[in-house]
Design a protein around this motif. Structure first.
Motif, mmCIF file in Angstrom:
data_model
loop_
_atom_site.group_PDB
_atom_site.id
_atom_site.type_symbol
_atom_site.label_atom_id
_atom_site.label_comp_id
_atom_site.label_asym_id
_atom_site.label_seq_id
_atom_site.Cartn_x
_atom_site.Cartn_y
_atom_site.Cartn_z
ATOM 1 N N LYS A 144 6.886 4.266 6.978
ATOM 2 C CA LYS A 144 5.241 5.606 7.184
ATOM 3 C C LYS A 144 5.477 5.197 9.005
ATOM 4 C CE LYS A 144 3.199 7.796 3.048
ATOM 5 N NZ LYS A 144 2.786 7.590 1.937
ATOM 6 N N ASP A 145 4.589 6.792 9.468
ATOM 7 C CA ASP A 145 4.745 6.728 11.258
ATOM 8 C C ASP A 145 5.922 5.201 12.026
ATOM 9 O OD1 ASP A 145 2.226 7.829 10.043
ATOM 10 O OD2 ASP A 145 1.022 5.897 9.870
ATOM 11 N N GLY A 146 6.598 5.125 11.495
ATOM 12 C CA GLY A 146 7.888 4.286 12.159
ATOM 13 C C GLY A 146 7.619 2.829 12.097
ATOM 14 N N VAL A 147 6.617 2.563 11.411
ATOM 15 C CA VAL A 147 6.402 1.021 11.439
ATOM 16 C C VAL A 147 6.154 -0.320 10.461
ATOM 17 C CG1 VAL A 147 5.871 0.536 14.055
ATOM 18 C CG2 VAL A 147 4.510 1.372 12.523
ATOM 19 N N VAL A 148 6.458 -1.039 10.577
ATOM 20 C CA VAL A 148 5.996 -1.671 9.272
ATOM 21 C C VAL A 148 4.553 -2.310 9.103
ATOM 22 C CG1 VAL A 148 6.850 -3.504 7.901
ATOM 23 C CG2 VAL A 148 8.803 -1.872 8.701
ATOM 24 N N PRO A 149 4.196 -1.912 8.181
ATOM 25 C CA PRO A 149 2.181 -2.745 7.868
ATOM 26 C C PRO A 149 2.144 -4.215 8.079
ATOM 27 C CG PRO A 149 2.667 -0.732 6.293
ATOM 28 C CD PRO A 149 3.794 -0.855 6.714
ATOM 29 N N ALA A 150 1.732 -4.145 8.893
ATOM 30 C CA ALA A 150 1.472 -6.000 8.798
ATOM 31 C C ALA A 150 1.133 -6.282 7.622
ATOM 32 C CB ALA A 150 0.816 -6.024 9.981
ATOM 33 N N GLU A 151 0.337 -6.029 6.861
ATOM 34 C CA GLU A 151 0.285 -5.847 5.897
ATOM 35 C C GLU A 151 0.691 -5.611 4.532
ATOM 36 O OE1 GLU A 151 -2.830 -8.228 4.419
ATOM 37 O OE2 GLU A 151 -3.161 -8.023 6.713
ATOM 38 N N PHE A 152 1.269 -6.037 3.032
ATOM 39 C CA PHE A 152 1.882 -6.026 2.242
ATOM 40 C C PHE A 152 1.188 -4.750 1.427
ATOM 41 C CE2 PHE A 152 3.178 -10.088 2.176
ATOM 42 C CZ PHE A 152 5.023 -10.166 2.340
ATOM 43 N N ALA A 153 2.649 -4.015 1.373
ATOM 44 C CA ALA A 153 1.774 -2.355 0.252
ATOM 45 C C ALA A 153 1.515 -2.800 -0.853
ATOM 46 C CB ALA A 153 2.740 -1.751 0.604
ATOM 47 N N VAL A 154 -0.044 -2.282 -0.997
ATOM 48 C CA VAL A 154 -0.094 -2.486 -2.690
ATOM 49 C C VAL A 154 -0.014 -1.328 -3.334
ATOM 50 C CG1 VAL A 154 -1.540 -3.127 -4.231
ATOM 51 C CG2 VAL A 154 -1.906 -4.219 -1.846
ATOM 52 N N VAL A 155 1.615 -1.150 -4.538
ATOM 53 C CA VAL A 155 1.870 -0.505 -5.101
ATOM 54 C C VAL A 155 2.205 -0.201 -6.791
ATOM 55 C CG1 VAL A 155 4.181 0.876 -5.612
ATOM 56 C CG2 VAL A 155 3.718 0.496 -3.102
ATOM 57 N N PRO A 156 1.152 -0.217 -7.280
ATOM 58 C CA PRO A 156 0.424 -0.410 -8.495
ATOM 59 C C PRO A 156 1.721 0.053 -9.827
ATOM 60 C CG PRO A 156 -0.839 1.015 -7.971
ATOM 61 C CD PRO A 156 0.190 1.683 -7.062
ATOM 62 N N PRO A 157 2.086 -1.297 -10.540
ATOM 63 C CA PRO A 157 4.094 -1.253 -10.875
ATOM 64 C C PRO A 157 3.638 -0.362 -12.306
ATOM 65 C CG PRO A 157 2.996 -3.174 -10.790
ATOM 66 C CD PRO A 157 2.128 -1.795 -10.324
ATOM 67 N N ALA A 158 2.438 0.048 -12.588
ATOM 68 C CA ALA A 158 2.335 1.476 -13.282
ATOM 69 C C ALA A 158 1.914 2.746 -12.842
ATOM 70 C CB ALA A 158 1.536 1.199 -14.607
ATOM 71 N N SER A 159 2.432 3.035 -11.778
ATOM 72 C CA SER A 159 2.083 4.438 -11.829
ATOM 73 C C SER A 159 3.289 4.882 -11.332
ATOM 74 C CB SER A 159 1.632 4.664 -9.855
ATOM 75 O OG SER A 159 3.005 3.973 -9.089
ATOM 76 N N PRO A 160 3.076 6.467 -11.962
ATOM 77 C CA PRO A 160 3.735 7.794 -12.222
ATOM 78 C C PRO A 160 5.503 6.877 -11.445
ATOM 79 C CG PRO A 160 2.236 8.783 -13.102
ATOM 80 C CD PRO A 160 1.601 7.536 -12.420
ATOM 81 N N GLN A 161 4.475 7.674 -9.870
ATOM 82 C CA GLN A 161 6.210 7.077 -8.851
ATOM 83 C C GLN A 161 6.563 6.568 -9.291
ATOM 84 O OE1 GLN A 161 4.103 8.424 -5.448
ATOM 85 N NE2 GLN A 161 5.803 10.012 -5.127
ATOM 86 N N ARG A 162 5.855 5.314 -9.365
ATOM 87 C CA ARG A 162 6.273 3.476 -8.978
ATOM 88 C C ARG A 162 7.930 3.460 -10.204
ATOM 89 N NH1 ARG A 162 8.363 1.069 -5.475
ATOM 90 N NH2 ARG A 162 10.188 0.128 -6.417
ATOM 91 N N ARG A 163 7.149 3.681 -11.350
ATOM 92 C CA ARG A 163 7.765 4.160 -12.659
ATOM 93 C C ARG A 163 9.534 4.677 -12.283
ATOM 94 N NH1 ARG A 163 4.232 3.981 -18.499
ATOM 95 N NH2 ARG A 163 3.344 1.371 -17.936
ATOM 96 N N GLU A 164 9.037 5.834 -12.141
ATOM 97 C CA GLU A 164 10.095 6.814 -11.460
ATOM 98 C C GLU A 164 11.148 5.447 -10.387
ATOM 99 O OE1 GLU A 164 11.720 9.544 -12.450
ATOM 100 O OE2 GLU A 164 10.118 10.834 -13.237
ATOM 101 N N ALA A 165 10.604 5.306 -9.516
ATOM 102 C CA ALA A 165 11.820 4.985 -8.537
ATOM 103 C C ALA A 165 12.137 3.208 -9.671
ATOM 104 C CB ALA A 165 10.401 4.361 -7.062
ATOM 105 N N ASP A 166 11.544 2.446 -9.974
ATOM 106 C CA ASP A 166 11.851 1.263 -10.199
ATOM 107 C C ASP A 166 13.036 2.259 -11.471
ATOM 108 O OD1 ASP A 166 10.100 0.060 -9.848
ATOM 109 O OD2 ASP A 166 8.397 -0.244 -10.964
ATOM 110 N N ALA A 167 13.228 2.982 -12.347
ATOM 111 C CA ALA A 167 13.953 3.865 -13.124
ATOM 112 C C ALA A 167 15.384 3.409 -12.352
ATOM 113 C CB ALA A 167 14.072 4.533 -13.606
#
Lengths: 229, 107
Positions: A114-137
């Protein structure tokens, strides 16, 4: 056992001793070492991690390293090996995978922060969120091309992006860190994209990793229909 | 994407319209069928005109989009010229159907 292999200039026939726990890759390797040193085929890891040994075994695309001969040999005791379908053949059992991966990039397969740059901080992505589950699949795809060779739509339309490329696009559409969602959805819409899928699920049926590219393509259709209609 | 959406939406319309159409046929042929009886039902009936106009439009579009896909996949007929052909065939089918519905309304 009789082994027929598609080689440059036609089908060649070899006789190989049947052994216990023999894989199809073992058979090809034995033929190359003992009978036909000029036989071209591709493999690397031999344990189902790299995805490079995929071929058509008795008409079905498979990883040869993870396929026991005893499970696929015909009632007539014949094993027929051909290069992966829907891809140009370089020689014998080796296909050119370039068109396959070129479609990954055409389907927007690259992660764009997003915005063309990798943020300095690690992104926190909840593993149980529906979107993340779709991606994980769909994230475990190793790009072996079995789904692509098993897809009727690719055989009808050489431009069709295919299951693996769109499975990849779907994982990125569901990646909340990604910033190229709109462009990617546009890239997979249209005659060469998800809307041409007939949902016959050959890809899902044959995927050696047990992924569901057909479901991913359905997800893209749904997202585009409700998002951009 | 637009064609895909048209195909799905018209399919939904046709599922209902065909069912209503068939049910009407079954009802209408009971005790014999005559032109006077049909016209008696459709003449001046805005409801039937609207129903068959929508039906014909959906059928024309659905048929054209479907034929376009079948021809592209099975025969390799692709490109703008074929798209224009299918559009013309779809529009003609729909126009003939709507013209027929108008005829029954206005007879």
């Amino acid at each position: 056992m009789k082994v027929r292999i598609q080689r440059d200039g036609g089908m060649a026939e070899y006789a190989v001793a049947a052994r216990a726990s023999q894989t199809v890759l073992d058979v090809v390797t034995e033929i190359q070492r003992e009978q036909a040193p000029d036989l071209a085929y591709r493999f690397a890891c031999r344990v189902g991690m790299c995805g490079s040994c995929a071929m058509e075994v008795n008409g079905v695309a498979r990883w040869t390293c993870r396929t026991h001969v005893s499970r696929v040999v015909g009632a007539d005791g014949v094993l027929e090996l051909r290069p992966l379908a829907n891809l140009p053949v370089i020689r014998d059992l080796v296909t050119d995978m370039a068109p396959f991966f070129e479609k990954w990039s055409r389907a927007g397969g690259q992660f764009v922060p997003k915005d063309g740059v990798v943020p300095a901080e690690f992104a926190v992505v909840p593993p149980a969120s529906p979107q993340r589950r779709e991606a994980d699949a769909g994230i475990e795809c190793i790009g072996c091309g079995v789904c692509y060779a098993s897809c009727d739509i690719v055989s009808w339309n050489a431009d069709y992006l295919g299951p693996a490329a769109m499975n990849r696009a779907w994982t990125l559409v569901n990646d909340e860190r990604d910033g190229a969602r709109a462009g990617r959805l546009r890239a997979v819409a249209g005659d060469a994209g998800c809307h041409s899928c007939h949902s016959t699920q050959g890809c899902t049926e044959r995927c050696p990793k047990g992924l569901d590219p057909s479901g991913a393509i359905a997800g893209l259709k749904r997202t585009i229909f409700w998002g951009l209609a | 994407m637009r064609l895909w959406a048209i195909q799905r939406v018209t399919a939904a319309v046709l599922a209902l319209a065909v069912a209503a159409h068939l049910a009407t046929i079954l009802y209408a042929v009971r005790g014999g069928l005559s032109a006077a009886e049909i016209l008696g039902r459709t003449r001046g009936a805005e409801g039937w005109l609207l129903f068959y106009a929508v039906f014909a439009l959906a059928a024309g579009l659905h048929g054209a989009v479907g034929l376009r896909n079948v021809a592209a996949e099975w025969l390799g007929w692709r490109g703008l010229r074929w798209d224009a052909t299918w559009l013309a065939i779809g529009a003609l089918t729909a126009a003939l159907g709507i013209r027929a519905a108008w005829g029954l309304y206005h007879a």
